[in-house]
Design a protein around this motif. Sequence first.
Motif, PDB file in Angstrom:
ATOM      1  N   ALA A   1     -13.343   2.140   2.285  1.00 38.34           N
ATOM      2  CA  ALA A   1     -13.533   2.922   3.513  1.00 38.34           C
ATOM      3  C   ALA A   1     -13.461   1.665   4.482  1.00 38.34           C
ATOM      4  O   ALA A   1     -12.965   2.274   5.768  1.00 38.34           O
ATOM      5  N   ALA A   2     -13.888   0.659   4.486  1.00 36.26           N
ATOM      6  CA  ALA A   2     -13.887  -0.315   5.491  1.00 36.26           C
ATOM      7  C   ALA A   2     -12.469  -0.772   6.120  1.00 36.26           C
ATOM      8  O   ALA A   2     -12.095  -0.768   7.217  1.00 36.26           O
ATOM      9  N   GLU A   3     -11.937  -0.850   4.926  1.00 32.39           N
ATOM     10  CA  GLU A   3     -10.343  -1.582   5.211  1.00 32.39           C
ATOM     11  C   GLU A   3      -9.233  -0.136   5.242  1.00 32.39           C
ATOM     12  O   GLU A   3      -8.278  -0.410   6.122  1.00 32.39           O
ATOM     13  N   THR A   4      -9.916   0.995   5.135  1.00 31.04           N
ATOM     14  CA  THR A   4      -8.727   1.918   5.370  1.00 31.04           C
ATOM     15  C   THR A   4      -8.151   2.148   6.754  1.00 31.04           C
ATOM     16  O   THR A   4      -6.963   2.310   6.833  1.00 31.04           O
ATOM     17  N   PRO A   5      -8.874   2.212   7.700  1.00 32.83           N
ATOM     18  CA  PRO A   5      -8.461   2.443   9.003  1.00 32.83           C
ATOM     19  C   PRO A   5      -7.547   1.519   9.582  1.00 32.83           C
ATOM     20  O   PRO A   5      -6.390   1.549  10.111  1.00 32.83           O
ATOM     21  N   LYS A   6      -7.781   0.127   9.307  1.00 28.64           N
ATOM     22  CA  LYS A   6      -7.028  -1.003   9.410  1.00 28.64           C
ATOM     23  C   LYS A   6      -5.413  -0.722   8.773  1.00 28.64           C
ATOM     24  O   LYS A   6      -4.400  -0.864   9.496  1.00 28.64           O
ATOM     25  N   VAL A   7      -5.410  -0.322   7.546  1.00 31.45           N
ATOM     26  CA  VAL A   7      -4.331  -0.267   6.828  1.00 31.45           C
ATOM     27  C   VAL A   7      -3.412   1.074   7.644  1.00 31.45           C
ATOM     28  O   VAL A   7      -2.172   0.858   7.703  1.00 31.45           O
ATOM     29  N   LYS A   8      -4.199   1.993   7.801  1.00 33.42           N
ATOM     30  CA  LYS A   8      -3.460   3.075   8.458  1.00 33.42           C
ATOM     31  C   LYS A   8      -2.970   3.123   9.580  1.00 33.42           C
ATOM     32  O   LYS A   8      -1.811   3.243   9.914  1.00 33.42           O
ATOM     33  N   ARG A   9      -3.439   1.837  10.583  1.00 31.63           N
ATOM     34  CA  ARG A   9      -2.839   1.375  11.739  1.00 31.63           C
ATOM     35  C   ARG A   9      -1.562   0.844  11.473  1.00 31.63           C
ATOM     36  O   ARG A   9      -0.488   0.791  12.354  1.00 31.63           O
ATOM     37  N   MET A  10      -1.585  -0.029  10.341  1.00 30.84           N
ATOM     38  CA  MET A  10      -0.224  -0.986  10.192  1.00 30.84           C
ATOM     39  C   MET A  10       0.672   0.091   9.718  1.00 30.84           C
ATOM     40  O   MET A  10       1.900  -0.291   9.604  1.00 30.84           O
ATOM     41  N   LEU A  11       0.207   1.218   9.134  1.00 27.20           N
ATOM     42  CA  LEU A  11       1.436   2.253   8.330  1.00 27.20           C
ATOM     43  C   LEU A  11       1.578   3.551   9.065  1.00 27.20           C
ATOM     44  O   LEU A  11       0.991   4.448   8.681  1.00 27.20           O
ATOM     45  N   PRO A  12       1.912   3.253  10.373  1.00 32.66           N
ATOM     46  CA  PRO A  12       1.791   4.637  11.327  1.00 32.66           C
ATOM     47  C   PRO A  12       2.629   5.824  10.873  1.00 32.66           C
ATOM     48  O   PRO A  12       2.486   6.992  10.987  1.00 32.66           O
ATOM     49  N   TYR A  13       3.849   5.544   9.782  1.00 33.85           N
ATOM     50  CA  TYR A  13       4.583   6.597   9.461  1.00 33.85           C
ATOM     51  C   TYR A  13       4.518   6.894   8.058  1.00 33.85           C
ATOM     52  O   TYR A  13       5.338   8.031   7.389  1.00 33.85           O
TER      53      TYR A  13
ATOM     54  N   PHE B   1       0.757  -0.955   0.095  1.00 34.82           N
ATOM     55  CA  PHE B   1       0.009  -0.048  -0.021  1.00 34.82           C
ATOM     56  C   PHE B   1       1.039   1.355   0.035  1.00 34.82           C
ATOM     57  O   PHE B   1       1.775   1.275   0.594  1.00 34.82           O
ATOM     58  N   LYS B   2       0.220   2.446  -0.596  1.00 38.07           N
ATOM     59  CA  LYS B   2       1.021   3.589  -0.737  1.00 38.07           C
ATOM     60  C   LYS B   2       0.004   4.798  -0.273  1.00 38.07           C
ATOM     61  O   LYS B   2      -1.122   4.396  -0.400  1.00 38.07           O
ATOM     62  N   LYS B   3       0.361   5.699   0.289  1.00 34.76           N
ATOM     63  CA  LYS B   3      -0.575   6.771   0.807  1.00 34.76           C
ATOM     64  C   LYS B   3      -0.464   7.872  -0.080  1.00 34.76           C
ATOM     65  O   LYS B   3       0.307   8.349  -0.619  1.00 34.76           O
ATOM     66  N   THR B   4      -1.617   8.222  -0.524  1.00 36.82           N
ATOM     67  CA  THR B   4      -1.652   9.473  -1.383  1.00 36.82           C
ATOM     68  C   THR B   4      -1.572  10.671  -0.639  1.00 36.82           C
ATOM     69  O   THR B   4      -1.437  10.737   0.689  1.00 36.82           O
ATOM     70  N   LYS B   5      -1.418  11.918  -1.481  1.00 34.24           N
ATOM     71  CA  LYS B   5      -1.272  13.323  -0.864  1.00 34.24           C
ATOM     72  C   LYS B   5      -2.675  13.553   0.003  1.00 34.24           C
ATOM     73  O   LYS B   5      -2.444  14.284   0.979  1.00 34.24           O
ATOM     74  N   SER B   6      -3.728  13.185  -0.517  1.00 34.03           N
ATOM     75  CA  SER B   6      -4.995  13.494   0.066  1.00 34.03           C
ATOM     76  C   SER B   6      -5.205  12.493   1.484  1.00 34.03           C
ATOM     77  O   SER B   6      -6.062  12.722   2.271  1.00 34.03           O
ATOM     78  N   GLY B   7      -4.468  11.646   1.573  1.00 37.48           N
ATOM     79  CA  GLY B   7      -4.349  10.780   2.740  1.00 37.48           C
ATOM     80  C   GLY B   7      -5.299   9.343   2.539  1.00 37.48           C
ATOM     81  O   GLY B   7      -5.307   8.457   3.466  1.00 37.48           O
ATOM     82  N   LYS B   8      -5.595   9.141   1.196  1.00 37.54           N
ATOM     83  CA  LYS B   8      -6.099   7.779   0.754  1.00 37.54           C
ATOM     84  C   LYS B   8      -5.167   6.755   0.556  1.00 37.54           C
ATOM     85  O   LYS B   8      -3.960   7.263   0.555  1.00 37.54           O
ATOM     86  N   ILE B   9      -5.577   5.360   0.652  1.00 43.54           N
ATOM     87  CA  ILE B   9      -4.575   4.755   0.360  1.00 43.54           C
ATOM     88  C   ILE B   9      -4.803   3.723  -1.165  1.00 43.54           C
ATOM     89  O   ILE B   9      -5.798   3.530  -1.360  1.00 43.54           O
ATOM     90  N   LYS B  10      -3.522   3.787  -1.640  1.00 45.81           N
ATOM     91  CA  LYS B  10      -3.653   3.181  -3.041  1.00 45.81           C
ATOM     92  C   LYS B  10      -3.234   1.518  -2.758  1.00 45.81           C
ATOM     93  O   LYS B  10      -2.349   1.290  -2.025  1.00 45.81           O
ATOM     94  N   ARG B  11      -3.818   0.885  -3.559  1.00 45.42           N
ATOM     95  CA  ARG B  11      -3.620  -0.631  -3.769  1.00 45.42           C
ATOM     96  C   ARG B  11      -3.447  -1.010  -5.132  1.00 45.42           C
ATOM     97  O   ARG B  11      -3.852  -0.445  -6.051  1.00 45.42           O
ATOM     98  N   ALA B  12      -2.556  -2.017  -5.515  1.00 40.26           N
ATOM     99  CA  ALA B  12      -2.657  -2.754  -6.827  1.00 40.26           C
ATOM    100  C   ALA B  12      -3.941  -3.439  -7.160  1.00 40.26           C
ATOM    101  O   ALA B  12      -4.606  -3.900  -6.309  1.00 40.26           O
TER     102      ALA B  12
END
Length: 64
Positions: free
Chosen positions: A51-63, A13-24
């Motif tokens: 939207a359902a998965e985003t908070p989980k992934v954000k917790r895994m990528l704190p930085y 996963f990569k984070k976009t400038k607006s804070g969303k999470i990109k995936r392949a």
Amino acid sequence: MKQKTHRGAAKRFKKTKSGKIKRASANKRHILTKKSPKRKRHLKHGKILNAAETPKVKRMLPYA
């Protein structure tokens, strides 16, 4: 205490400038002969994580 980044998530996963999470996109690895060129072409581009998965992934990528 410093948090650890989940290395598996960091590679996927990569984070976009607006804070969303990109995936392949899935289904682009093998058994490609039966898939149409249009379908394969559309699978090239990444997707935004739902939207359902985003908070989980954000917790895994704190930085990220």
